[in-house]
Design an enzyme around this catalytic site. Structure first.
Site, PDB file in Angstrom:
ATOM      1  CE1 TYR A 121      -4.148   1.920   0.502  1.00 41.23           C
ATOM      2  CE2 TYR A 121      -2.576   3.448   1.468  1.00 41.23           C
ATOM      3  CZ  TYR A 121      -3.827   3.196   0.932  1.00 41.23           C
ATOM      4  OH  TYR A 121      -4.746   4.208   0.824  1.00 41.23           O
ATOM      5  CD  GLN A 183     -11.717   2.325  -0.482  1.00 45.40           C
ATOM      6  OE1 GLN A 183     -11.855   2.330   0.742  1.00 45.40           O
ATOM      7  NE2 GLN A 183     -11.729   3.428  -1.212  1.00 45.40           N
ATOM      8  CG  ASN A 206      -6.176   6.981   5.804  1.00 41.04           C
ATOM      9  OD1 ASN A 206      -6.398   5.793   6.005  1.00 41.04           O
ATOM     10  ND2 ASN A 206      -6.865   7.688   4.919  1.00 41.04           N
ATOM     11  CB  SER A 229       7.278  10.403  12.016  1.00 39.46           C
ATOM     12  OG  SER A 229       6.862   9.895  10.779  1.00 39.46           O
ATOM     13  CD  GLN A 251      11.181  12.113  11.152  1.00 38.71           C
ATOM     14  OE1 GLN A 251      10.329  11.224  11.099  1.00 38.71           O
ATOM     15  NE2 GLN A 251      11.908  12.444  10.100  1.00 38.71           N
ATOM     16  CG  HIS A 254       6.660  12.887   8.658  1.00 36.88           C
ATOM     17  ND1 HIS A 254       6.371  12.482   7.385  1.00 36.88           N
ATOM     18  CD2 HIS A 254       7.963  12.573   8.854  1.00 36.88           C
ATOM     19  CE1 HIS A 254       7.459  11.945   6.831  1.00 36.88           C
ATOM     20  NE2 HIS A 254       8.434  11.985   7.704  1.00 36.88           N
ATOM     21  CD  GLU A 319       9.446   6.130  12.706  1.00 29.47           C
ATOM     22  OE1 GLU A 319       9.117   5.716  11.576  1.00 29.47           O
ATOM     23  OE2 GLU A 319       8.971   7.164  13.205  1.00 29.47           O
ATOM     24  CG  HIS A 320      13.557   8.028  12.500  1.00 27.97           C
ATOM     25  ND1 HIS A 320      12.220   8.397  12.511  1.00 27.97           N
ATOM     26  CD2 HIS A 320      13.763   7.394  11.314  1.00 27.97           C
ATOM     27  CE1 HIS A 320      11.652   8.011  11.384  1.00 27.97           C
ATOM     28  NE2 HIS A 320      12.550   7.394  10.639  1.00 27.97           N
ATOM     29  CG  ASP A 353      12.989   9.358   5.977  1.00 33.89           C
ATOM     30  OD1 ASP A 353      12.806   8.322   6.642  1.00 33.89           O
ATOM     31  OD2 ASP A 353      12.449  10.440   6.258  1.00 33.89           O
ATOM     32  CD  GLU A 407       2.497 -32.012  26.422  1.00 36.21           C
ATOM     33  OE1 GLU A 407       1.937 -32.192  25.327  1.00 36.21           O
ATOM     34  OE2 GLU A 407       3.358 -31.137  26.614  1.00 36.21           O
ATOM     35  CG  HIS A 412       0.239 -36.799  20.484  1.00 37.65           C
ATOM     36  ND1 HIS A 412      -1.081 -36.507  20.338  1.00 37.65           N
ATOM     37  CD2 HIS A 412       0.929 -35.736  19.975  1.00 37.65           C
ATOM     38  CE1 HIS A 412      -1.211 -35.319  19.761  1.00 37.65           C
ATOM     39  NE2 HIS A 412      -0.002 -34.828  19.523  1.00 37.65           N
TER      40      HIS A 412
END
Length: 423
Positions: A121, A183, A206, A229, A251, A254, A319-320, A353, A407, A412
């Site tokens: 995506y 969708q 999003n 971010s 950042q 963003h 994250e960074h 990036d 068990e 088994h």
């Protein structure tokens, strides 16, 4: 930018990906509609959300050729060089299948197999993200995935950004659809008349895309549910305030919920960076977004020393993480939790990036404590291989049967003992 002491440390975790009850309900409705009505539902949803009617979702070769005419030769060259860097880095992550033979003749191993199909995506809307194409597609290519499908929302003319199409072509994507939102995730997960389903879905989006990925997880795999971010900068008095401020704002622009944090033992640097951030904000094109981010989620933490600063960074698990200190490499071994670590003054976050090669799809919301950047392993699966020898079986059968009975699984135990009787 607010300057705080360590005892005022604020968590970088933000639960935005949970969505509202209304958003969750809307996503479930969309997914159910696509599963039931397929292409017809996608056409209606595309008209509703993207304000365009499409007779076909597929991107044609002609559209891709036209995309090359809309971008500069310089851009194509940059994309190709970036792609080469990304491909080279991820090729080093490849691992072979393996087998070992024990003294008793048993063969044990692991077979590493590429996924059959992956859906990527790519966000649309007001911006184009060719870097997202490269970072999601190329590790899959390196892993050996044969079918890679890209989806992205169309504009009101029924087109996708030229830069995105060029990046897709350069990365080797052969199947592209003009579908966005929840969708698109539903189509990738369950298939429609036009779009065959895939085994895994990756890529940012999003809140509706994030919720849809969460909803379909289990029927297909996903990469992660990424939050806004984040950047943390660990710096001492040798860092330049204007550069640190610029990196924090890289950042903040963003998203209003992006988190930008400086951790430093230098009050002088803290004050200088705070002033620089305010100064640079005045001329930033995305000023409104960045200002909200800095006001709500920006902070400068002043620590007693560098050792305490490292502990703060590990607690944040950003994250960074940029490390801009006199002996930055010496601190690398002490960093336990960060998605990507940028060492030294010239390793500004945008280097990673776009161009250096490591993946920019990174764990957020403190999940760097237990998860990793998107990588080749994410596009492969592993099967254990067991070739038990007769000698090993005869030596261990009674122990295996006893374990099974412990068990409470009599069948088994009998499955093993039946072979003992026959031999």
């Amino acid at each position: 930018m607010k300057i705080l002491k360590v005892n005022d440390l604020i968590s970088i975790k933000r639960s935005v990906e949970a969505g509202t009850s209304e958003q969750q309900a809307a996503v479930k409705t969309i997914i159910a509609d696509v599963r039931t009505r397929g292409d017809e539902a996608i056409r209606e949803l595309t008209e509703k959300f993207d304000q365009v009617q499409l007779s076909s979702f597929s991107v044609t070769e002609q559209e891709i050729e036209e995309a090359y005419g809309k971008v500069s030769e310089e851009f194509v060259a940059i994309v190709r060089e970036a792609a080469a860097n990304i491909r080279s880095f991820h090729e080093k992550q490849l691992r072979p299948s393996w087998m070992t033979t024990e003294e008793n003749g048993t063969i044990l191993g692991q077979k590493i197999i590429p996924l059959d199909s992956v859906g990527v995506y790519v966000p649309g809307g007001t911006a184009a993200y060719p870097s997202s194409v490269l970072m999601n597609v190329l590790p899959a290519k390196v892993a050996g995935v044969k079918r890679i499908v890209m989806v992205s929302p169309p504009d009101r003319q029924g087109c996708m950004p030229a830069a995105v199409l060029v990046a897709a072509k350069e990365a080797g994507v052969e199947e592209i659809y003009k579908v966005g939102g929840a969708q698109a995730i539903a189509a990738l997960a369950y298939g429609t008349e036009s779009i065959a389903s895939v085994d895994k879905i990756t890529g940012p989006g999003n809140i509706f895309v994030a919720l849809a990925k969460r909803e379909v997880y289990g029927d297909v795999d996903i990469d992660m549910i990424a939050g806004p971010s984040e950047i943390a900068i660990l710096a001492d008095e040798t860092a330049l305030a204007d550069e640190v401020a610029a990196d924090l704002l890289s950042q903040a622009e963003h998203d209003p919920r992006a988190c930008s944090v400086l951790v430093t033992p230098s009050m002088a640097l803290a004050e200088a960076v705070s002033a620089e951030v305010e100064k640079q904000l005045t001329v930033l094109p995305r000023r409104e977004i960045a200002e909200r981010s800095i006001a709500d989620y920006g902070a400068i933490y002043v620590t007693a020393d560098l050792e305490e600063a490292v502990e703060v960074v590990n607690q944040l698990a950003p994250e960074h993480l940029e490390v801009i200190t006199a002996d930055a490499m010496e601190l690398l071994g002490k960093i336990r939790h960060a998605g990507a670590i940028f060492i030294g003054r010239y390793s500004s976050e945008p280097v990673g990036d776009y161009f250096a090669g490591p993946n920019h799809v990174l764990p957020t919301n403190g999940t760097a404590r237990f998860s990793s950047p998107l990588n080749v392993d994410d596009f492969q699966k592993k099967s254990s291989v067991i070739v038990y020898s007769k000698k090993a079986f005869m030596e261990n059968a009674e122990k295996i049967a006893a374990f099974a009975r412990m068990e409470g699984l009599e069948a088994h135990a009998r499955a093993v003992e039946s072979r003992l009787k026959n031999d």
